[in-house]
Design an enzyme around this catalytic site. Structure first.
Site, short mmCIF file in Angstrom:
data_model
loop_
_atom_site.label_atom_id
_atom_site.label_comp_id
_atom_site.label_asym_id
_atom_site.label_seq_id
_atom_site.Cartn_x
_atom_site.Cartn_y
_atom_site.Cartn_z
N TYR A 1 0.76 -1.19 -0.30
CA TYR A 1 0.08 -0.06 -0.25
C TYR A 1 0.99 1.24 0.07
O TYR A 1 1.92 1.36 0.64
CB TYR A 1 -0.96 -0.02 1.11
CG TYR A 1 -1.69 1.39 1.16
CD1 TYR A 1 -2.93 1.41 0.69
CD2 TYR A 1 -1.80 2.30 2.28
CE1 TYR A 1 -3.50 2.05 0.22
CE2 TYR A 1 -2.22 3.00 2.32
CZ TYR A 1 -3.83 3.10 1.69
OH TYR A 1 -4.33 4.89 1.76
N ASP B 1 9.55 2.95 -0.35
CA ASP B 1 8.17 3.62 0.00
C ASP B 1 9.00 3.22 1.92
O ASP B 1 8.08 2.43 2.25
CB ASP B 1 6.59 3.40 -0.30
CG ASP B 1 5.87 3.92 0.40
OD1 ASP B 1 6.24 3.87 1.64
OD2 ASP B 1 5.16 3.51 0.23
N LYS C 1 4.32 8.27 8.49
CA LYS C 1 4.33 7.88 9.84
C LYS C 1 5.22 8.07 10.96
O LYS C 1 4.58 9.21 11.63
CB LYS C 1 3.86 6.36 10.29
CG LYS C 1 2.28 6.60 9.06
CD LYS C 1 1.62 5.23 9.18
CE LYS C 1 1.73 4.59 8.35
NZ LYS C 1 -0.02 4.70 8.30
C1 LIG Z 1 3.73 2.06 2.98
C2 LIG Z 1 2.53 3.27 3.66
N1 LIG Z 1 3.13 4.56 2.43
C3 LIG Z 1 2.42 5.28 2.40
C4 LIG Z 1 0.81 5.09 3.36
C5 LIG Z 1 -0.05 6.55 3.28
O1 LIG Z 1 0.36 7.61 4.06
P1 LIG Z 1 -0.60 8.63 4.37
O2 LIG Z 1 -1.82 7.56 5.60
O3 LIG Z 1 -0.12 9.25 5.31
O4 LIG Z 1 -1.16 8.87 3.77
C6 LIG Z 1 -0.04 4.10 4.15
C7 LIG Z 1 -0.23 4.51 4.81
O5 LIG Z 1 -0.51 3.23 5.96
C8 LIG Z 1 1.72 3.48 4.39
O6 LIG Z 1 1.91 2.29 5.33
#
Ligand SMILES: Cc1ncc(COP(=O)(O)O)c(C=O)c1O
Length: 436
Positions: free
Chosen positions: A144, A247, A275
């Protein structure tokens, strides 16, 4: 047992009147009469509107690495906001925070701040496209990367049955509203499959701008990369003029101070962070190689955002980074994470449940299956129902974990040995009750 919802339910009923499905993110809706209302978090605990207290391993889905409402971070934010937060200009706090990121993350040369993980991956993708002058990209099934259109294919929430044959994967679109043609820009491949990615790159490298990867599957029980897999991706990217994007929205400032780059020893061209950078305050960043980042601005790649590097976020991030830099928070977390992991493993073994422990101690999980788990497709063997039952018994005992094994257990500095031992006692009781 079920908790009183005497106070929670009327609040959620009001929420249903004003917020679509009563929530501000689809994943938070658990049902009209089940969705929790949380009023407070402190350290490793959260409280609901009826005053029920839970040991929290969800930690807001990962951001909390110190503890809820950490006094040091709160104080830094409280002081900073006295001076205003949003100026449409560079601030000293922003520079200091960027300097800390650069100091702590190996290979970090230039970065930009933004607000959410979604924005960070969106900007990183555009930067990679701008740098390579190519448009398509590779992502891995079960990963994700946020809620923008380009990445909403074959994510952690996609049914495995919709992903096609393993040899010829089909990008499974998540929900309606995404233009069908966007599918043409993406290759979704099984994680940890050295050959699949090599073949795809050899066939299509002229069109592929980037491989975007969660270094470990932060949305699938924390499944880790096999030895050499991330290095394999880096090698392919270097060889075929593609940008490697890690990511690190879930792994950054959580696995170690340098994130997955440090933990797995591979330096990608770009990484994204969000996060744990702010211990609960909204702040994100993307950055890495100066050469790649240099395409941003000056008539090159667009990056903008009114709230990027706002004072509240920068104060939180600077406080978090300073704490991590000055004390071995994440190393200690890993030790306690191992205490938890070993304890869960033993209890499951003693109960005679075939299982696979997965993930880094600071972001871990387990799956109830006797088969080895290397990628999202392996979850078809996992006993979803039993996992959910165990977690509902944990919830009844005051320990809050996602009842879906895909979401990892997160630890924070405030989870003491005593809290972990209490968790393990409750886990043992919950497993016994579930299989009785
Ligand atoms: C690996 C990863 N990338 C991107 C995101 C998206 O982050 P946000 O919810 O702050 O937009 C998440 C959210 O859980 C994530 O787990």
């Amino acid at each position: 047992m079920s908790y009183s919802r005497e106070k929670s339910q009327p609040i959620f009923d009001r929420a249903l009147n004003v917020l679509e499905k009563g929530v501000s993110s689809n994943f938070r809706y658990l049902g009209d009469n089940e969705t929790p209302i949380i009023t407070k978090g402190k350290g490793a605990y959260v409280w609901d509107a009826d005053g029920n207290k839970f040991i929290d391993y969800r930690l807001g889905w990962g951001p909390i690495n110190l503890g809820h409402a950490d006094d040091r971070v709160n104080q830094a934010v409280a002081e900073a906001i006295q001076n205003g937060t949003t100026f449409a200009a560079t601030t000293p706090l922003e520079v200091e925070t960027a300097e800390l990121v650069k100091k702590m993350v190996p290979g970090m040369e230039k970065l930009r701040f933004t607000n959410t993980g979604t924005e960070a991956t969106m900007h990183a993708l555009r930067t990679a496209r701008g740098y390579t002058n190519k448009e398509k990209f590779v992502k891995f099934e079960g990963q994700y990367h946020g809620a923008h259109d380009y990445v909403l294919f074959s994510t952690a929430s996609s049914p495995i049955s919709g992903m096609g044959a393993r040899r010829s994967p089909i990008p499974a679109q998540v929900g309606s509203g995404i233009p069908d043609k966007i599918r043409d820009y993406i290759y979704c491949l099984p994680f940890n499959d050295f050959d699949a990615v090599e073949q795809c790159v050899k066939d299509y490298h002229n069109e592929i701008a980037t491989i975007m990867v969660e270094p470990c599957l932060g949305n699938i029980a924390g499944i880790e990369p096999q030895e050499g897999f991330l290095a394999h991706l880096k090698k392919l990217c270097d060889e075929y003029n593609m940008v490697l994007i890690f990511d690190e929205v879930k792994t950054g400032f959580r696995l170690s101070n340098g994130g997955a780059r440090e933990t797995y020893g591979v330096i990608p061209h770009i990484s994204t962070y969000a996060k744990s950078l702010g211990n609960g305050f909204p702040v994100a960043a993307f950055g890495g190689s100066e050469e790649v980042m240099n395409v941003i601005g000056g008539g090159g790649v667009s990056h903008a955002g009114t709230f990027g590097s706002n004072g509240a976020s920068m104060a939180a991030a600077k406080a978090v980074l300073t704490i991590l830099d000055e004390s071995p928070v994440l190393e200690n977390l890993a030790e306690r994470g191992m205490r938890l992991k070993n304890g869960l493993d033993k209890i499951l073994t003693d109960a005679g449940l075939a299982h696979q422990m997965s993930g880094h101690p600071n972001l871990q999980g387990f799956l109830i299956t006797e088969k080895e788990v290397k990628e999202v497709r392996d979850l078809v063997h996992h006993d979803d129902e039993l996992y959910e039952t165990i977690m509902s018994h944990m919830y009844d005992r005051g320990v809050w974990m996602e009842d879906d094994a895909r979401e990892p257990w997160f630890l924070c500095e405030a989870h003491t040995d005593e809290i972990i031992d209490e968790t393990l006692d409750k886990f043992e009781e919950s497993v016994k009750e579930a299989i009785a």
